[in-house]
Design an enzyme around this catalytic site. Sequence first.
Site, PDB file in Angstrom:
ATOM      1  N   ARG A 109      63.593  34.927  19.914  1.00 46.60           N
ATOM      2  CA  ARG A 109      65.055  34.933  19.894  1.00 46.60           C
ATOM      3  C   ARG A 109      65.574  33.552  20.297  1.00 46.60           C
ATOM      4  O   ARG A 109      64.962  32.863  21.129  1.00 46.60           O
ATOM      5  CB  ARG A 109      65.512  35.991  20.899  1.00 46.60           C
ATOM      6  CG  ARG A 109      67.007  36.188  21.027  1.00 46.60           C
ATOM      7  CD  ARG A 109      67.582  36.939  19.868  1.00 46.60           C
ATOM      8  NE  ARG A 109      68.896  37.492  20.153  1.00 46.60           N
ATOM      9  CZ  ARG A 109      69.736  37.872  19.191  1.00 46.60           C
ATOM     10  NH1 ARG A 109      69.420  37.759  17.911  1.00 46.60           N
ATOM     11  NH2 ARG A 109      70.895  38.392  19.502  1.00 46.60           N
ATOM     12  N   THR A 392      70.920  39.613   8.669  1.00 50.98           N
ATOM     13  CA  THR A 392      69.645  39.707   9.357  1.00 50.98           C
ATOM     14  C   THR A 392      68.736  40.245   8.273  1.00 50.98           C
ATOM     15  O   THR A 392      69.211  40.798   7.288  1.00 50.98           O
ATOM     16  CB  THR A 392      69.744  40.703  10.548  1.00 50.98           C
ATOM     17  OG1 THR A 392      70.595  40.148  11.539  1.00 50.98           O
ATOM     18  CG2 THR A 392      68.399  41.077  11.140  1.00 50.98           C
ATOM     19  N   THR A 410      66.803  36.557  12.004  1.00 52.48           N
ATOM     20  CA  THR A 410      68.225  36.465  11.668  1.00 52.48           C
ATOM     21  C   THR A 410      68.812  35.097  11.995  1.00 52.48           C
ATOM     22  O   THR A 410      68.272  34.376  12.832  1.00 52.48           O
ATOM     23  CB  THR A 410      69.005  37.539  12.475  1.00 52.48           C
ATOM     24  OG1 THR A 410      70.364  37.569  12.059  1.00 52.48           O
ATOM     25  CG2 THR A 410      68.974  37.274  13.979  1.00 52.48           C
ATOM     26  N   ASN A 412      72.155  35.638  12.391  1.00 55.10           N
ATOM     27  CA  ASN A 412      73.304  36.465  12.761  1.00 55.10           C
ATOM     28  C   ASN A 412      74.136  36.814  11.534  1.00 55.10           C
ATOM     29  O   ASN A 412      73.704  37.631  10.739  1.00 55.10           O
ATOM     30  CB  ASN A 412      74.134  35.833  13.883  1.00 55.10           C
ATOM     31  CG  ASN A 412      75.034  36.870  14.560  1.00 55.10           C
ATOM     32  OD1 ASN A 412      74.799  38.067  14.440  1.00 55.10           O
ATOM     33  ND2 ASN A 412      76.059  36.436  15.264  1.00 55.10           N
ATOM     34  N   ASP A 434      76.458  36.744  19.840  1.00 54.81           N
ATOM     35  CA  ASP A 434      75.850  38.001  20.308  1.00 54.81           C
ATOM     36  C   ASP A 434      75.910  38.124  21.831  1.00 54.81           C
ATOM     37  O   ASP A 434      75.630  39.188  22.381  1.00 54.81           O
ATOM     38  CB  ASP A 434      74.391  38.115  19.832  1.00 54.81           C
ATOM     39  CG  ASP A 434      74.300  38.779  18.463  1.00 54.81           C
ATOM     40  OD1 ASP A 434      75.320  39.276  17.972  1.00 54.81           O
ATOM     41  OD2 ASP A 434      73.196  38.799  17.887  1.00 54.81           O
ATOM     42  N   SER A 463      70.325  41.522  21.512  1.00 55.88           N
ATOM     43  CA  SER A 463      70.198  41.806  20.085  1.00 55.88           C
ATOM     44  C   SER A 463      70.115  43.305  19.855  1.00 55.88           C
ATOM     45  O   SER A 463      69.863  44.083  20.777  1.00 55.88           O
ATOM     46  CB  SER A 463      68.919  41.137  19.571  1.00 55.88           C
ATOM     47  OG  SER A 463      68.649  41.540  18.246  1.00 55.88           O
ATOM     48  N   SER A 464      70.324  43.699  18.612  1.00 53.91           N
ATOM     49  CA  SER A 464      70.097  45.097  18.214  1.00 53.91           C
ATOM     50  C   SER A 464      68.899  45.211  17.284  1.00 53.91           C
ATOM     51  O   SER A 464      68.602  46.317  16.794  1.00 53.91           O
ATOM     52  CB  SER A 464      71.331  45.648  17.492  1.00 53.91           C
ATOM     53  OG  SER A 464      72.449  45.602  18.339  1.00 53.91           O
ATOM     54  N   GLY A 485      71.786  44.689   9.899  1.00 58.31           N
ATOM     55  CA  GLY A 485      73.003  45.494  10.052  1.00 58.31           C
ATOM     56  C   GLY A 485      73.662  45.374  11.406  1.00 58.31           C
ATOM     57  O   GLY A 485      74.441  46.250  11.789  1.00 58.31           O
ATOM     58  N   GLY A 486      73.344  44.319  12.172  1.00 56.25           N
ATOM     59  CA  GLY A 486      74.027  44.111  13.448  1.00 56.25           C
ATOM     60  C   GLY A 486      73.908  45.353  14.330  1.00 56.25           C
ATOM     61  O   GLY A 486      72.819  45.890  14.536  1.00 56.25           O
TER      62      GLY A 486
HETATM   63  N1  GLY Z   1      72.392  39.083  15.324  1.00 52.81           N
HETATM   64  C1  GLY Z   1      72.275  40.475  15.274  1.00 52.81           C
HETATM   65  C2  GLY Z   1      71.363  41.024  16.296  1.00 52.81           C
HETATM   66  O1  GLY Z   1      70.505  40.303  16.775  1.00 52.81           O
HETATM   67  O2  GLY Z   1      71.499  42.157  16.660  1.00 52.81           O
END
Ligand code: GLY
Length: 583
Positions: A109, A392, A410, A412, A434, A463-464, A485-486
């Site tokens: 990340r 992503t 990603t 983002n 984020d 993050s998700s 999909g965030g």
């Molecule tokens: N940028 C989207 C995530 O990391 O959740």
Amino acid sequence: MKQLLVISFLFSLSFQSLCFAEPAQVVKLDPLARFHPVIAEKGVTVSQEAIASQVGTDILAAGGNAVDAAVATGFALAVTLPRAGNIGGGGFMLVHLAEENKTIAIDYREMAPAAASRNMFLDAEGDVDRVKARHSVHSSGVPGTVAGMIYALENFGTMSLKQVMQPAIKLAHKGFPVSRSLASSLVRYSDYLGSDPASRNYFYRADGEFYQAGELLVQKDLAVTLKRISKQGRDGFYTGKTADLLIAQMRRNGGIISYEDLLNYKVVERQPVCGDYRSNRVCAMPPPSSGGVHLIQMLNILEGWDLNALGHNSAAYLHRLVESMRRAYADRSLHLGDPDFYAVPAEQLMDKRYAAQLRKQIDPGKSSRSKDIQPAPTKVINESTDIESTETTHYATWDRWGNVVSNTYTINFSYGSGISVAGAGFLLNNEMDDFSSKPGSANGYGLIGGEANAIQPGKRPLSSMTPTIVFEPQGEPIVATGSPGGSTIITVVLQMLLNVIDFDMGIAEAAAAPRIHHQWLPDTLRYERGISVDTLNILTEMGHSLGDKPVRLGVTQSIASDKNKIKYAASDPRREGAAAIPE
Ligand code: GLY
């Protein structure tokens, strides 16, 4: 099967021509693969972009393992899927090693630069300056993708960096035919991509016009950068010429990423979070992703009901999903952040006794209101051992030896910040958005956060992303999946797993089935086309607030394996251009 082998042979021929002829050829796709899984007796790669899937599978066919193929696919996507594939962003890779029977989570990340500060995105009135947070050089965290890919290859791969990067370099240098999906996304995002001179130069024709599908996209600067990385490894990105170009870009625009930040970027190998769901073991990404923790938390809540008996996508089933999602996302807002900076109560959130307590709050006939649901106070969770886009992209590789990679990475938003590093050919992420720039103020996905996810130097934004691998009771991997999909990523992956485990769906059917999403705030039940109007009416009567119109949720890329180790791979039909390609 014979027919499949012929298809596979044709794919491999088309790839050879892609690599060795000029210009590159289009990979021919089997239209039926959108509705049926692709079957593989040996290895398979599935990604959101067909040429990159072919690159991964070619590496498998050349004797590489799943990690070699995953790294090759990651670099290829940085060329062929510029909206999300990247070297200017970051991500998470879950690796299952068959021989050691071990699963590893690689965290690459982005990190906040050393000069980042808690209020850096607040304006004079104390409000979040959305342009600065999302579309400026300040939006970018220190990229982790190159370090992450190299870490995976050096520790778990078998091939050289040169070997696995060669296809990506060639694709950037010689060009590849623009797909319909790429052509239309370049039109859609032209407002902010076109306003950055370097991005305009890289992604639009010299005459200023849009690329048409079938025209070649050549990325010479990116090819040179990739070549530098392939020769010098990490140093080809984090020091030397690439670093000079990135820092120059920062300095021209007042950005804060420094040479030292680049040098200090570190990959972290973490333990995946795992939980038992029915008789399966589900392993996914730990913090700084919220994905694994909340996936397991929601599965724990849902395990208390016979979902199959409720019926797939019935109102009774969807109501239970929504109420589980609502509670998990409320907890996310308070408790999740970078574990190296904040004591995330992951074990407590994934405790089955805590899930049982949450389940008890859910009225099977009536919706709760998000304003009445608060994240559990820290002390309650700590005491609870006795209670209990959106862009992503995800891809997966599975080799003939049973090694599996599930990778989500990603920049983002689609095309990240929209700003490319001039001379280096790659887009910068806008992952700093984020973070929670101001407690209670929503980020680009409507997600709320607080102290746990506040900006701090060197910290990773929450993050998700939820790369996931599921194991059967004897410990054999049976599913690898994930999605972009965030904020919706976690609920999309949840529904993939429920479709396979509770509703016995094949992997392609599971990917195609309509989905819903709820994230506590806003208190809105988002749904896809295909959830029946009758069901939506019942949900409204129960008190749920529906979104105005159907939306599209997630783009999964998944592989399943049966007891004979035959692999079934499926790309989500929601987005064209994806492909599962067998060895
Ligand atoms: N940028 C989207 C995530 O990391 O959740």
